[in-house]
Design a protein around this motif. Structure first.
Motif, mmCIF file in Angstrom:
data_model
loop_
_atom_site.group_PDB
_atom_site.id
_atom_site.type_symbol
_atom_site.label_atom_id
_atom_site.label_comp_id
_atom_site.label_asym_id
_atom_site.label_seq_id
_atom_site.Cartn_x
_atom_site.Cartn_y
_atom_site.Cartn_z
ATOM 1 N N HIS A 34 44.343 21.652 39.513
ATOM 2 C CA HIS A 34 43.404 23.297 39.869
ATOM 3 C C HIS A 34 42.897 23.299 39.562
ATOM 4 O O HIS A 34 42.100 23.932 40.543
ATOM 5 N N LYS A 35 41.977 23.110 38.946
ATOM 6 C CA LYS A 35 40.924 23.979 38.713
ATOM 7 C C LYS A 35 39.942 23.240 38.726
ATOM 8 O O LYS A 35 38.775 24.613 39.597
ATOM 9 N N LYS A 38 40.079 24.928 42.678
ATOM 10 C CA LYS A 38 39.779 26.613 42.857
ATOM 11 C C LYS A 38 38.180 25.967 43.006
ATOM 12 O O LYS A 38 38.173 27.543 43.838
ATOM 13 N N HIS A 39 37.848 25.475 42.335
ATOM 14 C CA HIS A 39 36.392 26.010 42.132
ATOM 15 C C HIS A 39 35.633 25.543 43.478
ATOM 16 O O HIS A 39 34.532 25.707 44.342
ATOM 17 N N PHE A 48 41.576 32.899 47.705
ATOM 18 C CA PHE A 48 42.679 32.568 47.239
ATOM 19 C C PHE A 48 42.593 32.996 46.028
ATOM 20 O O PHE A 48 42.515 34.048 45.036
ATOM 21 N N LYS A 49 44.449 32.990 45.349
ATOM 22 C CA LYS A 49 44.820 33.602 43.858
ATOM 23 C C LYS A 49 45.658 32.295 43.399
ATOM 24 O O LYS A 49 45.775 31.984 44.554
ATOM 25 N N SER A 50 45.316 32.785 42.271
ATOM 26 C CA SER A 50 45.545 31.142 41.632
ATOM 27 C C SER A 50 47.625 31.901 40.858
ATOM 28 O O SER A 50 46.974 32.937 40.203
ATOM 29 N N ASP A 70 51.154 27.814 43.086
ATOM 30 C CA ASP A 70 49.486 27.872 42.498
ATOM 31 C C ASP A 70 48.241 28.419 43.217
ATOM 32 O O ASP A 70 47.154 28.215 42.679
ATOM 33 N N LEU A 71 48.373 27.769 44.625
ATOM 34 C CA LEU A 71 47.190 28.894 45.411
ATOM 35 C C LEU A 71 48.037 29.653 46.593
ATOM 36 O O LEU A 71 48.832 29.265 47.426
#
Length: 136
Positions: A34-35, A38-39, A48-50, A70-71
């Protein structure tokens, strides 16, 4: 919004997930992927929104259900991430429910715990909203 837009966005998100999977491989916790995803989305300039709270409206009231997507990419595409032995029907149901609650025409379920993410680790789902969109 058009089918073409959603398909191109899906291609970009899956490409980002493949990049993360190529770098890390299978076997890590979902939170790590997930991290990194996002990167990767940030690097590709994809908004995006997490861990976005998914609103639940029931018979005229808002329910505090603490559901988290999640995203949520470009305010239209929910992404559900997993790192599990296999995708179960409940995982698909979870994404489909998020899609319904968010009025999202399309969604992506990504499982990083596989050998080939493109072949075995991602599935896209559409609703009647997607089918009604212009080709564009």
């Amino acid at each position: 919004m058009t089918k073409k837009y959603f398909n191109e966005l899906t291609y970009s998100v899956v490409g980002a997930a493949i990049e993360v999977h190529k770098a890390l491989g299978p076997g890590l916790f979902e939170s790590v992927y997930h991290k990194c995803l996002k990167h990767e989305l940030f690097l590709r300039k994809i908004a995006f929104k997490s861990e976005m709270l998914v609103p639940v409206h029931y018979k005229g009231i808002d329910i505090e259900a603490e559901l988290r997507c999640d995203l949520f990419v470009e305010n239209c595409l929910p992404i559900e991430l997993k790192s599990v032995e296999g995708i179960l029907p409940i995982h698909q149901a979870q994404l489909m429910t998020y899609m319904k609650l968010l009025n999202a025409p399309k969604g992506i379920l990504i499982n990083f715990n596989c050998v080939n993410l493109f072949k075995d680790g991602q599935r896209t789902f559409v609703t009647e909203l997607f089918r009604a969109l212009p080709e564009g």
